[in-house]
Design a protein around this motif. Structure first.
Motif, PDB file in Angstrom:
ATOM      1  N   ARG A 103       0.842  -1.203   0.000  1.00 29.23           N
ATOM      2  CA  ARG A 103       0.000   0.000   0.000  1.00 29.23           C
ATOM      3  C   ARG A 103       0.877   1.253   0.000  1.00 29.23           C
ATOM      4  O   ARG A 103       0.644   2.196  -0.742  1.00 29.23           O
ATOM      5  N   LEU A 104       1.933   1.223   0.834  1.00 28.34           N
ATOM      6  CA  LEU A 104       2.830   2.375   0.939  1.00 28.34           C
ATOM      7  C   LEU A 104       3.626   2.580  -0.347  1.00 28.34           C
ATOM      8  O   LEU A 104       3.879   3.707  -0.747  1.00 28.34           O
ATOM      9  N   ARG A 105       4.008   1.442  -1.003  1.00 28.05           N
ATOM     10  CA  ARG A 105       4.729   1.584  -2.269  1.00 28.05           C
ATOM     11  C   ARG A 105       3.854   2.295  -3.292  1.00 28.05           C
ATOM     12  O   ARG A 105       4.320   3.154  -4.041  1.00 28.05           O
ATOM     13  N   GLN A 106       2.549   1.931  -3.296  1.00 25.28           N
ATOM     14  CA  GLN A 106       1.646   2.603  -4.237  1.00 25.28           C
ATOM     15  C   GLN A 106       1.493   4.083  -3.908  1.00 25.28           C
ATOM     16  O   GLN A 106       1.475   4.929  -4.798  1.00 25.28           O
ATOM     17  N   LEU A 107       1.423   4.384  -2.596  1.00 24.06           N
ATOM     18  CA  LEU A 107       1.329   5.792  -2.196  1.00 24.06           C
ATOM     19  C   LEU A 107       2.586   6.551  -2.598  1.00 24.06           C
ATOM     20  O   LEU A 107       2.519   7.674  -3.091  1.00 24.06           O
ATOM     21  N   LEU A 108       3.733   5.899  -2.420  1.00 26.63           N
ATOM     22  CA  LEU A 108       4.996   6.527  -2.807  1.00 26.63           C
ATOM     23  C   LEU A 108       4.973   6.859  -4.289  1.00 26.63           C
ATOM     24  O   LEU A 108       5.316   7.966  -4.701  1.00 26.63           O
ATOM     25  N   LEU A 109       4.503   5.872  -5.097  1.00 28.51           N
ATOM     26  CA  LEU A 109       4.457   6.102  -6.537  1.00 28.51           C
ATOM     27  C   LEU A 109       3.524   7.252  -6.884  1.00 28.51           C
ATOM     28  O   LEU A 109       3.827   8.069  -7.751  1.00 28.51           O
ATOM     29  N   SER A 110       2.377   7.330  -6.185  1.00 27.47           N
ATOM     30  CA  SER A 110       1.440   8.386  -6.565  1.00 27.47           C
ATOM     31  C   SER A 110       1.965   9.770  -6.197  1.00 27.47           C
ATOM     32  O   SER A 110       1.794  10.705  -6.963  1.00 27.47           O
ATOM     33  N   VAL A 111       2.634   9.934  -5.040  1.00 30.13           N
ATOM     34  CA  VAL A 111       3.197  11.266  -4.743  1.00 30.13           C
ATOM     35  C   VAL A 111       4.402  11.541  -5.638  1.00 30.13           C
ATOM     36  O   VAL A 111       4.630  12.677  -6.042  1.00 30.13           O
ATOM     37  N   TRP A 112       5.153  10.491  -5.952  1.00 30.09           N
ATOM     38  CA  TRP A 112       6.335  10.693  -6.800  1.00 30.09           C
ATOM     39  C   TRP A 112       5.898  11.082  -8.220  1.00 30.09           C
ATOM     40  O   TRP A 112       6.471  11.986  -8.818  1.00 30.09           O
ATOM     41  N   SER A 113       4.859  10.410  -8.748  1.00 33.89           N
ATOM     42  CA  SER A 113       4.413  10.708 -10.112  1.00 33.89           C
ATOM     43  C   SER A 113       3.881  12.120 -10.230  1.00 33.89           C
ATOM     44  O   SER A 113       3.970  12.750 -11.280  1.00 33.89           O
ATOM     45  N   ALA A 114       3.302  12.647  -9.137  1.00 33.31           N
ATOM     46  CA  ALA A 114       2.782  14.010  -9.168  1.00 33.31           C
ATOM     47  C   ALA A 114       3.907  15.015  -9.396  1.00 33.31           C
ATOM     48  O   ALA A 114       3.671  16.103  -9.917  1.00 33.31           O
ATOM     49  N   ARG A 115       5.114  14.658  -9.009  1.00 35.44           N
ATOM     50  CA  ARG A 115       6.248  15.551  -9.195  1.00 35.44           C
ATOM     51  C   ARG A 115       7.502  14.685  -9.289  1.00 35.44           C
ATOM     52  O   ARG A 115       8.220  14.509  -8.303  1.00 35.44           O
ATOM     53  N   PRO A 116       7.769  14.116 -10.492  1.00 29.76           N
ATOM     54  CA  PRO A 116       8.896  13.181 -10.621  1.00 29.76           C
ATOM     55  C   PRO A 116      10.211  13.842 -10.201  1.00 29.76           C
ATOM     56  O   PRO A 116      10.609  14.862 -10.747  1.00 29.76           O
ATOM     57  N   THR A 117      10.825  13.244  -9.190  1.00 27.94           N
ATOM     58  CA  THR A 117      12.023  13.790  -8.575  1.00 27.94           C
ATOM     59  C   THR A 117      13.134  12.757  -8.750  1.00 27.94           C
ATOM     60  O   THR A 117      12.858  11.561  -8.664  1.00 27.94           O
ATOM     61  N   THR A 118      14.343  13.219  -8.979  1.00 27.86           N
ATOM     62  CA  THR A 118      15.466  12.296  -9.002  1.00 27.86           C
ATOM     63  C   THR A 118      15.505  11.582  -7.653  1.00 27.86           C
ATOM     64  O   THR A 118      15.557  12.234  -6.617  1.00 27.86           O
ATOM     65  N   ALA A 119      15.438  10.252  -7.693  1.00 23.06           N
ATOM     66  CA  ALA A 119      15.348   9.521  -6.434  1.00 23.06           C
ATOM     67  C   ALA A 119      16.275   8.322  -6.447  1.00 23.06           C
ATOM     68  O   ALA A 119      16.468   7.685  -7.490  1.00 23.06           O
ATOM     69  N   LEU A 120      16.855   8.055  -5.298  1.00 20.11           N
ATOM     70  CA  LEU A 120      17.709   6.882  -5.138  1.00 20.11           C
ATOM     71  C   LEU A 120      17.227   6.137  -3.910  1.00 20.11           C
ATOM     72  O   LEU A 120      17.215   6.675  -2.809  1.00 20.11           O
ATOM     73  N   MET A 121      16.807   4.882  -4.134  1.00 20.07           N
ATOM     74  CA  MET A 121      16.286   4.101  -3.023  1.00 20.07           C
ATOM     75  C   MET A 121      17.148   2.872  -2.796  1.00 20.07           C
ATOM     76  O   MET A 121      17.508   2.174  -3.738  1.00 20.07           O
ATOM     77  N   VAL A 122      17.470   2.634  -1.531  1.00 15.66           N
ATOM     78  CA  VAL A 122      18.234   1.450  -1.154  1.00 15.66           C
ATOM     79  C   VAL A 122      17.256   0.347  -0.811  1.00 15.66           C
ATOM     80  O   VAL A 122      16.281   0.589  -0.100  1.00 15.66           O
ATOM     81  N   THR A 123      17.472  -0.843  -1.340  1.00 12.54           N
ATOM     82  CA  THR A 123      16.589  -1.953  -0.972  1.00 12.54           C
ATOM     83  C   THR A 123      17.312  -3.275  -1.193  1.00 12.54           C
ATOM     84  O   THR A 123      18.257  -3.361  -1.959  1.00 12.54           O
ATOM     85  N   HIS A 124      16.861  -4.314  -0.474  1.00  7.15           N
ATOM     86  CA  HIS A 124      17.347  -5.646  -0.831  1.00  7.15           C
ATOM     87  C   HIS A 124      16.162  -6.525  -1.247  1.00  7.15           C
ATOM     88  O   HIS A 124      16.266  -7.733  -1.296  1.00  7.15           O
ATOM     89  N   ASN A 125      15.055  -5.841  -1.545  1.00 11.57           N
ATOM     90  CA  ASN A 125      13.846  -6.544  -1.974  1.00 11.57           C
ATOM     91  C   ASN A 125      13.715  -6.353  -3.488  1.00 11.57           C
ATOM     92  O   ASN A 125      13.424  -5.267  -3.971  1.00 11.57           O
ATOM     93  N   LEU A 126      13.955  -7.439  -4.239  1.00  8.98           N
ATOM     94  CA  LEU A 126      13.996  -7.336  -5.705  1.00  8.98           C
ATOM     95  C   LEU A 126      12.645  -6.917  -6.274  1.00  8.98           C
ATOM     96  O   LEU A 126      12.564  -6.062  -7.159  1.00  8.98           O
ATOM     97  N   ARG A 127      11.561  -7.502  -5.754  1.00  4.91           N
ATOM     98  CA  ARG A 127      10.226  -7.153  -6.252  1.00  4.91           C
ATOM     99  C   ARG A 127       9.950  -5.665  -6.099  1.00  4.91           C
ATOM    100  O   ARG A 127       9.420  -5.011  -6.987  1.00  4.91           O
ATOM    101  N   GLU A 128      10.344  -5.147  -4.927  1.00  5.61           N
ATOM    102  CA  GLU A 128      10.132  -3.731  -4.653  1.00  5.61           C
ATOM    103  C   GLU A 128      10.895  -2.887  -5.668  1.00  5.61           C
ATOM    104  O   GLU A 128      10.365  -1.930  -6.232  1.00  5.61           O
ATOM    105  N   ALA A 129      12.152  -3.271  -5.911  1.00  9.68           N
ATOM    106  CA  ALA A 129      12.983  -2.524  -6.862  1.00  9.68           C
ATOM    107  C   ALA A 129      12.371  -2.572  -8.255  1.00  9.68           C
ATOM    108  O   ALA A 129      12.288  -1.558  -8.956  1.00  9.68           O
TER     109      ALA A 129
END
Lengths: 246, 275
Positions: free
Chosen positions: A170-196
């Motif tokens: 749910r939070l990933r979708q929320l992140l995408l919706s706020v990010w899409s409203a204003r696409p910002t250069t973003a760098l995310m650290v993760t070890h979850n391949l699906r998430e990436a």
């Protein structure tokens, strides 16, 4: 027209970062780590745990200064930077809204943030203190704080760990919706391949310690078309290119 | 649609019913305290009946002296002088002690150097500081208040140093990333983290300071509760000694109830309320 500074990419070129263990033994965390993130691109730093992903982020945030090499942030030295940490790190003695507004420069503190709170589902919780929030809601407040600053670059350090999968999704979708409203250069650290694979335009794959770039994996498919079947295909082709060590 | 268990807001923690319950709950200890104090007075009265002596007057005699001194205005003058000295020494000690304590807590090198000084000053008897202050700086108000403050400062340093060491570096890093100004960092990040330590040292501070102020007044001032107690000691008037002591204790209790506790409730309002 965009100012020149705004189109500059995030450029990282870390020669070496060494830690000293408790016994004084030097441990190389990163060696010859270099990569770029293009303007407006959402990139993921993906790798095994302990490979220096968080260290890289801490260097870029200016929290680790003892390293050799250099990096360049989009927008230059005065660029506004925002971060979502592994834990929400909200000030417990300030309300959700105060926490968000305190991250803004003084002259922008009074700005209307209704749309942002609305999108993140925090509209009714602005006057609550962090201790009154669940972890999922506290994470949303941390996202709100990051996006409210309208940063030139956004860093996320495994922002969805220790959540149950449904809440994380749910939070990933929320992140995408706020990010899409204003696409910002973003760098995310993760070890979850699906998430990436779900969130990013590009995955930068790191090696075991000392961390360096093994290669990158570009995902040109728009995010809304990454359905379950496509995700399986993406995972397969990712694992063909970067076979698991075991 | 089913509500999400993890994401559900816990807004219902503040129900009006819980507030009403809290009111009776907060009234009960006050009632208990009143009953307990009346009991103490009764015991005192009975004891004074059994062993009648000029050195051990019953509560009613003390009350009569209190009323007489209050009517003449003496009581309020001397209480006021002592209260002013307590406040001045308190503010001075808390300010100096906090600044030094935070500095030592945040810097290991400086702490290692000054730590023996703190231990030394912690162990100098209050009486010695007072006598030396009067000898060096004369029998004046500044020497009196300074001497009291110096007695308290090492205690504040030790507590605030502990507080500064216990600060969470993650908040500092968050403030750094989001570029908080110096003022915001102190007001929203530093002070709230130190608040429990500040509360602890001001609590113990008020209690300690007013006792030392009495000694300072006894040794070198011509007014204040300490001076009056010394005067009545020479006249062997125990009722008056008790009257002044109890009057000042009452004032300190009022300060605790009307100033310290409401402030603390305000400062800790963000802690999770009991459900």
């Amino acid at each position: 027209m965009r100012p020149v500074g705004a189109v500059a990419p995030l450029r990282v070129d870390i020669a070496e970062k060494t830690f000293r263990s408790a016994e004084g033994v030097p441990i190389a965390a990163l060696r010859n780590l270099s990569f770029d993130v293009r303007q407006g691109e959402f990139a993921c730093l993906f790798g095994p745990s302990g490979c220096g992903k968080t260290t890289t982020l801490r260097i870029l945030l200016g929290l680790e200064r003892d390293f050799t090499g250099s990096f360049q942030l989009p927008g230059g030295k005065d660029a506004r930077v925002a971060a979502v940490f592994q834990e929400p790190i909200l000030l417990p003695w300030r309300t959700v809204e105060q926490n968000v507004r305190l991250a803004l420069p003084r002259q922008e503190r009074g700005r209307a943030l209704d749309a942002l709170f609305e999108t993140l589902g925090l509209a009714g919780m602005r006057t609550l203190y962090p201790a009154e929030l669940s972890l999922g809601l506290a994470r949303r407040a941390a996202l709100a704080r990051a996006f409210a600053t309208e940063p030139a670059v956004l860093f996320l350090d495994e922002p969805f760990v220790s959540l149950d999968e449904r809440t994380a999704q749910r939070l990933r979708q929320l992140l995408l919706s706020v990010w899409s409203a204003r696409p910002t250069t973003a760098l995310m650290v993760t070890h979850n391949l699906r998430e990436a694979l779900m969130l990013s335009d590009r995955i930068i794959v790191l090696s075991e310690r000392p961390g360096h770039v093994l290669g990158t994996f570009d995902i040109r498919l728009p995010r809304e078309r990454r359905g379950p079947q496509v995700m399986e295909d993406l995972i397969r082709s990712f694992e063909e290119k970067f076979p698991r060590p075991d | 649609m089913r509500a999400e268990p993890v994401d559900a807001p816990s807004v219902n923690a503040r129900e009006p019913a819980a507030r009403a319950g809290g009111f009776t709950r907060s009234l009960l200890p006050a009632l208990m305290a009143a009953v307990s104090l009346v009991g103490l007075c009764l015991a005192w009265d009975i004891a004074a009946e059994i062993w009648p002596s000029r050195a051990f007057p019953p509560p009613l005699d003390v009350w009569r002296v209190l009323v007489k001194e209050a009517a003449g205005g003496d009581l309020f003058y001397h209480l006021g002088m002592t209260l002013w000295r307590v406040s001045a020494a308190f503010v001075l000690a808390m300010a100096a002690g906090s600044v030094i304590g935070i500095l030592l807590g945040g810097n290991r090198r400086i702490d290692q150097f000054f730590s023996p000084w703190v231990v030394l000053f912690l162990n100098i008897p209050a009486l010695v500081v007072i006598v030396l202050a009067y000898i060096w700086f004369g029998l004046n108000e500044a020497a009196a208040i300074g001497a009291v403050a110096i007695n308290k400062i090492p205690n504040v340093i030790v507590t605030m140093r502990e507080g500064a060491r216990a600060m969470d570096p993650r908040y500092r890093e968050m403030a750094l990333v989001y570029r908080f100004g110096a003022f915001d960092r102190i007001r929203h990040v530093l002070l709230p983290q130190l608040q429990p330590y500040f509360a602890a040292s001001s609590r113990s501070g008020i209690a300690l300071i007013w006792k030392i102020v009495l000694v300072v007044e006894l040794l070198g001032r011509s007014n204040g509760v300490g001076f009056q107690i010394y005067l009545y000691f020479q006249l062997f008037d125990v009722a008056a000694i008790l009257a002044y002591t109890l009057a000042f204790v009452a004032i300190m209790l009022l300060i605790e109830l009307l100033l310290v506790q409401p402030f603390e409730r305000h400062a800790t309002r963000w802690r999770r309320r009991p459900a």
